[in-house]
Design an enzyme around this catalytic site. Structure first.
Site, PDB file in Angstrom:
ATOM      1  N   ARG A  52       0.878  -1.188   0.000  1.00 38.18           N
ATOM      2  CA  ARG A  52       0.000   0.000   0.000  1.00 38.18           C
ATOM      3  C   ARG A  52       0.905   1.224   0.000  1.00 38.18           C
ATOM      4  O   ARG A  52       1.706   1.407   0.930  1.00 38.18           O
ATOM      5  CB  ARG A  52      -0.906   0.001   1.234  1.00 38.18           C
ATOM      6  CG  ARG A  52      -1.596   1.321   1.440  1.00 38.18           C
ATOM      7  CD  ARG A  52      -2.730   1.256   2.431  1.00 38.18           C
ATOM      8  NE  ARG A  52      -3.871   0.562   1.858  1.00 38.18           N
ATOM      9  CZ  ARG A  52      -5.094   0.568   2.383  1.00 38.18           C
ATOM     10  NH1 ARG A  52      -5.328   1.234   3.500  1.00 38.18           N
ATOM     11  NH2 ARG A  52      -6.087  -0.085   1.810  1.00 38.18           N
ATOM     12  N   ARG A  83     -13.528  -8.918   0.941  1.00 38.27           N
ATOM     13  CA  ARG A  83     -12.110  -8.639   0.704  1.00 38.27           C
ATOM     14  C   ARG A  83     -11.295  -9.889   1.025  1.00 38.27           C
ATOM     15  O   ARG A  83     -10.377 -10.264   0.288  1.00 38.27           O
ATOM     16  CB  ARG A  83     -11.634  -7.467   1.588  1.00 38.27           C
ATOM     17  CG  ARG A  83     -12.161  -6.099   1.210  1.00 38.27           C
ATOM     18  CD  ARG A  83     -11.579  -5.601  -0.099  1.00 38.27           C
ATOM     19  NE  ARG A  83     -10.122  -5.524  -0.056  1.00 38.27           N
ATOM     20  CZ  ARG A  83      -9.430  -4.490   0.426  1.00 38.27           C
ATOM     21  NH1 ARG A  83     -10.062  -3.430   0.906  1.00 38.27           N
ATOM     22  NH2 ARG A  83      -8.108  -4.496   0.414  1.00 38.27           N
ATOM     23  N   ASP A 140     -17.204   7.083  -1.527  1.00 43.72           N
ATOM     24  CA  ASP A 140     -15.960   6.935  -0.764  1.00 43.72           C
ATOM     25  C   ASP A 140     -15.677   8.298  -0.129  1.00 43.72           C
ATOM     26  O   ASP A 140     -16.313   9.305  -0.482  1.00 43.72           O
ATOM     27  CB  ASP A 140     -14.828   6.502  -1.724  1.00 43.72           C
ATOM     28  CG  ASP A 140     -13.496   6.266  -1.024  1.00 43.72           C
ATOM     29  OD1 ASP A 140     -13.478   6.126   0.215  1.00 43.72           O
ATOM     30  OD2 ASP A 140     -12.459   6.235  -1.717  1.00 43.72           O
ATOM     31  N   HIS A 153      -7.155   1.027  -6.483  1.00 47.63           N
ATOM     32  CA  HIS A 153      -7.396   0.124  -5.337  1.00 47.63           C
ATOM     33  C   HIS A 153      -8.030  -1.155  -5.902  1.00 47.63           C
ATOM     34  O   HIS A 153      -9.201  -1.457  -5.647  1.00 47.63           O
ATOM     35  CB  HIS A 153      -8.304   0.802  -4.317  1.00 47.63           C
ATOM     36  CG  HIS A 153      -8.305   0.161  -2.968  1.00 47.63           C
ATOM     37  ND1 HIS A 153      -7.535  -0.959  -2.661  1.00 47.63           N
ATOM     38  CD2 HIS A 153      -8.982   0.460  -1.823  1.00 47.63           C
ATOM     39  CE1 HIS A 153      -7.743  -1.294  -1.399  1.00 47.63           C
ATOM     40  NE2 HIS A 153      -8.610  -0.460  -0.877  1.00 47.63           N
ATOM     41  N   CYS A 192     -16.421   1.498   0.364  1.00 47.74           N
ATOM     42  CA  CYS A 192     -15.236   0.673   0.612  1.00 47.74           C
ATOM     43  C   CYS A 192     -14.819   0.706   2.078  1.00 47.74           C
ATOM     44  O   CYS A 192     -14.122  -0.192   2.542  1.00 47.74           O
ATOM     45  CB  CYS A 192     -14.082   1.146  -0.267  1.00 47.74           C
ATOM     46  SG  CYS A 192     -13.691   2.890  -0.034  1.00 47.74           S
TER      47      CYS A 192
END
Ligand code: CP
Ligand code: NVA
Length: 313
Positions: A110, A300, A232, A137, A272
């Site tokens: 990340r 996820r 988001d 992402h 998300c």
């Protein structure tokens, strides 16, 4: 002159997920198909990656991504090490990459810059997974596609509306949707649209999959007849100093009950996470039965397990 000792790694034959574009439509569909048994029959895969190790690197905070990748590799019989902090500050990025490749089988990173992920892939020669960069992402979008498929039993022909900032999450959703034949409509304030290169690429994919890509300033138009509405945060990690200014600019883009009245009656709400209640979404919408944000978070784990199987088995 003698050849340099270290050559950048070639990526022939190695599946990386530096950005959504790295997965073909076939790989994308294959991954979503594999996620179903991975989710349903956890024990079947309990030692599939025995003896395999992941390097997890985080330049930015994380709850979901860190926990789900750590669990994913452990539930598959492997293990991981997790490092936080800027990558390539204490020593050259290309040296970090080649060290990690000597000890571990794949890197999950990340980062702020997308370049950091590209360079890790270039120099390590092992699979590299983008766990969020300023631009993309992909793991989030994959989980979101799987979540939509679970709900609707199909993807082609659905309409996903994204309202808010044209950011990393928006880019990845747009690229996945356009590959999979999902109509994607995005409403942002002027100057906050998804980047032009991403839109051009998505339009190319859409021409093949018969999806439509719509970019508008009008949130009501974007959500019109949508099967799912997604938002988001208005200021992403690294943009904290713009948060106050963005609050005013993005206020008309809040996902609230009045906006959802313009979508289908049975519209789903997606996020998300982490969410800032009272800004991009109201508490009422987050807590409503239409909200599938925690299903997205759960998925996820499952989709990343399938991804690791696909890359490392
Ligand atoms: N959605 C997501 O990636 O969450 P984290 O930032 O907590 O990992
Ligand atoms: N756009 C957000 C996503 C967090 C998961 C960010 O980059 O901070």
């Amino acid at each position: 002159m003698a050849a340099p000792i270290y050559q950048p790694a070639s990526h022939a034959g190695i599946i990386t997920l530096r950005k959504d574009l790295d997965l073909s439509s076939e790989q994308l569909n294959g991954l979503l198909d594999l996620t179903h048994p991975v989710k349903q029959f956890r024990q079947r895969y309990a030692s599939a990656l025995k003896g395999r190790y992941l390097s997890l690197l985080f330049e930015k905070p994380s709850l979901r991504t860190r926990v789900t990748f750590e669990l994913a590799i452990k539930q598959l019989g492997g293990d991981c090490i997790t490092q936080t902090g800027m990558i390539g500050e204490r020593e050259a990025l290309k040296d970090v990459a080649r060290n990690l490749a000597r000890w571990t089988d794949a890197i999950v990173a990340r980062t702020f810059a997308q370049d950091t992920i590209d360079e890790l892939a270039r120099w390590s020669g092992i699979p590299v997974i983008n766990a969020l960069s300023d631009l993309y992402h992909p793991c989030q979008a994959l989980a979101d596609m799987f979540t939509l498929k679970e709900h609707f039993g199909r993807l082609r022909g659905l309409k996903l509306a994204y309202v808010g900032d044209g950011n990393n999450v928006a880019h990845s959703l747009m690229l996945c949707c356009s590959r999979l034949g999902i109509h994607f409509s995005v409403a942002t304030p002027a100057g906050y649209e998804p980047n032009a290169a991403g839109v051009a690429q998505a339009r190319e994919f859409a021409a093949e999959s018969a999806a439509q890509i719509e970019i508008t300033r009008n949130p009501e138009e974007a959500v019109n007849s949508a099967h799912a509405v997604y938002t988001d945060v208005w200021a992403s990690m690294g943009q904290e100093c713009e948060a106050e200014e963005r609050k005013k600019l993005f206020a008309p883009y809040q996902v609230n009950e009045a906006l959802l009245d313009h979508a289908r009656k049975d519209v789903l709400f997606m996020h998300c996470l982490p969410a800032k209640r009272g800004l991009e979404v109201t508490d009422a919408v987050m807590e409503s039965p239409q909200s599938i944000a925690f299903e997205q978070a759960e998925n996820r784990l499952h989709v990343q397990k399938a991804l690791l199987l696909m890359m490392l088995q």
